[in-house]
Write an enzyme that holds these catalytic residues in place. Structure first.
Site, PDB file in Angstrom:
ATOM      1  N   GLU A 169       0.895  -1.272  -0.044  1.00 24.04           N
ATOM      2  CA  GLU A 169       0.030  -0.002  -0.028  1.00 24.04           C
ATOM      3  C   GLU A 169       0.916   1.278   0.197  1.00 24.04           C
ATOM      4  O   GLU A 169       0.475   2.247  -0.943  1.00 24.04           O
ATOM      5  CB  GLU A 169      -1.089   0.092   1.183  1.00 24.04           C
ATOM      6  CG  GLU A 169      -2.100  -0.956   0.968  1.00 24.04           C
ATOM      7  CD  GLU A 169      -1.849  -2.267   1.504  1.00 24.04           C
ATOM      8  OE1 GLU A 169      -2.839  -3.298   1.237  1.00 24.04           O
ATOM      9  OE2 GLU A 169      -0.616  -2.778   1.779  1.00 24.04           O
ATOM     10  N   HIS A 172     -10.212  -5.508   9.394  1.00 20.42           N
ATOM     11  CA  HIS A 172     -10.718  -5.331   8.088  1.00 20.42           C
ATOM     12  C   HIS A 172     -12.017  -4.443   8.346  1.00 20.42           C
ATOM     13  O   HIS A 172     -12.698  -4.404   7.201  1.00 20.42           O
ATOM     14  CB  HIS A 172     -11.156  -6.525   7.273  1.00 20.42           C
ATOM     15  CG  HIS A 172      -9.986  -7.499   6.988  1.00 20.42           C
ATOM     16  ND1 HIS A 172      -9.273  -8.004   7.829  1.00 20.42           N
ATOM     17  CD2 HIS A 172      -9.246  -7.548   5.831  1.00 20.42           C
ATOM     18  CE1 HIS A 172      -8.301  -8.862   7.410  1.00 20.42           C
ATOM     19  NE2 HIS A 172      -8.272  -8.508   6.047  1.00 20.42           N
TER      20      HIS A 172
END
Length: 327
Positions: free
Chosen positions: A63, A132
């Protein structure tokens, strides 16, 4: 008279990206599994076969790396749309987004623009557990130099993606995964844009203002229907743009109803709803007949067990209870 289409939130987002890529060759996508796999939530379905690997780029699980690459591409004049598989993973890219992407325009005295869209699912889906399920929008809305939007309807995700791509500033486009399957009408107009910094009233009312954004707007609409059965006429304010924030539309509603409940999925302590509540308290104090109430997520890591997960996320019954507690 403009035509409208009935489609899901997911399809409206996909349609908007497709139209922007057709319109401008500088727009490209990058992210994990967005190409051949078509994205974890299938938002990028059909884009890789049409545009190929040069404009729909599958990235490694890095990321910070692809956020940095996209920032450099935006500085060079391209317009990247970056998908995080879940916005929880954007935590790994915070150094790039906060220390670089958000500050480039300011630190170059306006000479370098950074037109980039960071988007992806944020908040709880269904049993994705603690790592998440973060609601990150308040974190980003704390950062000068970014714009942060959290549309609740198919029409708004369609129009706000277009506004984000056209903006010369970095934009965080927040999509609650619980919205992907909801349906609504979308203008059949490739030039349709929804402006940032403009809230909307989705339900008129006179007794109390229910204020939220993203999926919580739908929770507020459901709560308003329940409250109507009790003779309480609730107004529903859809904030939809966090940074910039349209405080005046919120204030106008509160000054009419004299009561407010702010609803947000993020942890109640320190979530963006606390900022909205504080502003109402500061600027509408004399208009209030009761303290501003907040309904937020429980301050615990998101459990995996479904029954516990549901206890952590605000629903319409929590909103109704907060309204009755005020009266």
């Amino acid at each position: 008279m403009s035509l409208t289409l009935e489609m899901s939130y997911r399809d409206a987002l996909q349609k908007s990206m497709l139209e922007e890529m057709d319109k401008n060759a500088d727009v490209f996508l990058m992210g994990e599994d967005i190409g051949r796999y078509e994205g974890t939530f299938k938002v990028t379905k059909g884009l890789f076969p049409k545009y190929g690997h040069r404009r729909v780029i599958d990235t490694p699980i890095t990321e910070a790396g692809f956020a940095g690459i996209a920032t450099g591409a935006a500085m060079a004049g391209l317009r990247p749309i970056v998908e995080f598989m879940t916005m929880s993973f954007s935590i790994l890219a915070l150094d790039q987004i906060i220390n670089h992407t958000a500050k480039i325009h300011y630190m170059t005295n306006g000479e370098v623009k950074c037109p980039i869209v960071f988007r992806g699912p944020g908040g709880a889906a269904k049993q994705l557990s603690a790592q998440h399920s973060h609601s990150m929008e308040g974190w980003f809305a704390h950062v000068p130099g970014l714009k942060v939007v959290a549309p609740a309807t198919p029409a708004d995700i369609y129009g706000m993606l277009k506004t984000a791509v056209a903006d010369d500033n970095p934009v965080i486009l927040y999509e609650n995964p619980g919205l992907y399957t909801i349906k609504g009408t979308v203008p059949d107009d490739p030039n349709y844009h929804v402006p940032f910094g403009k809230a909307q009233i989705l339900r008129e009312g006179k007794d109390i203002s229910l204020i939220g954004y993203s999926r919580m707007t739908h929770i507020n609409l459901a709560a308003a229907e329940l409250l109507a059965k009790d003779g309480i006429d609730a107004e529903v304010v859809d904030v939809r743009s966090l940074l910039p924030l349209d405080a005046e539309t919120i204030y106008k509603s509160v000054r009419k109803t004299h009561r407010a409940v702010v609803v947000y999925e993020d942890w109640r302590s320190g979530g963006f709803g606390a900022e909205i509540a504080a502003r109402i308290g500061e600027d509408c104090f004399d208009d209030l007949d009761a303290p501003v109430a907040r309904v937020g997520g429980l301050n615990v890591p998101m459990p995996y067990a479904r029954v516990l997960e549901l206890e952590c996320i605000p629903d319409e019954k929590d909103v109704v209870a907060a309204v009755h507690k005020q009266r």
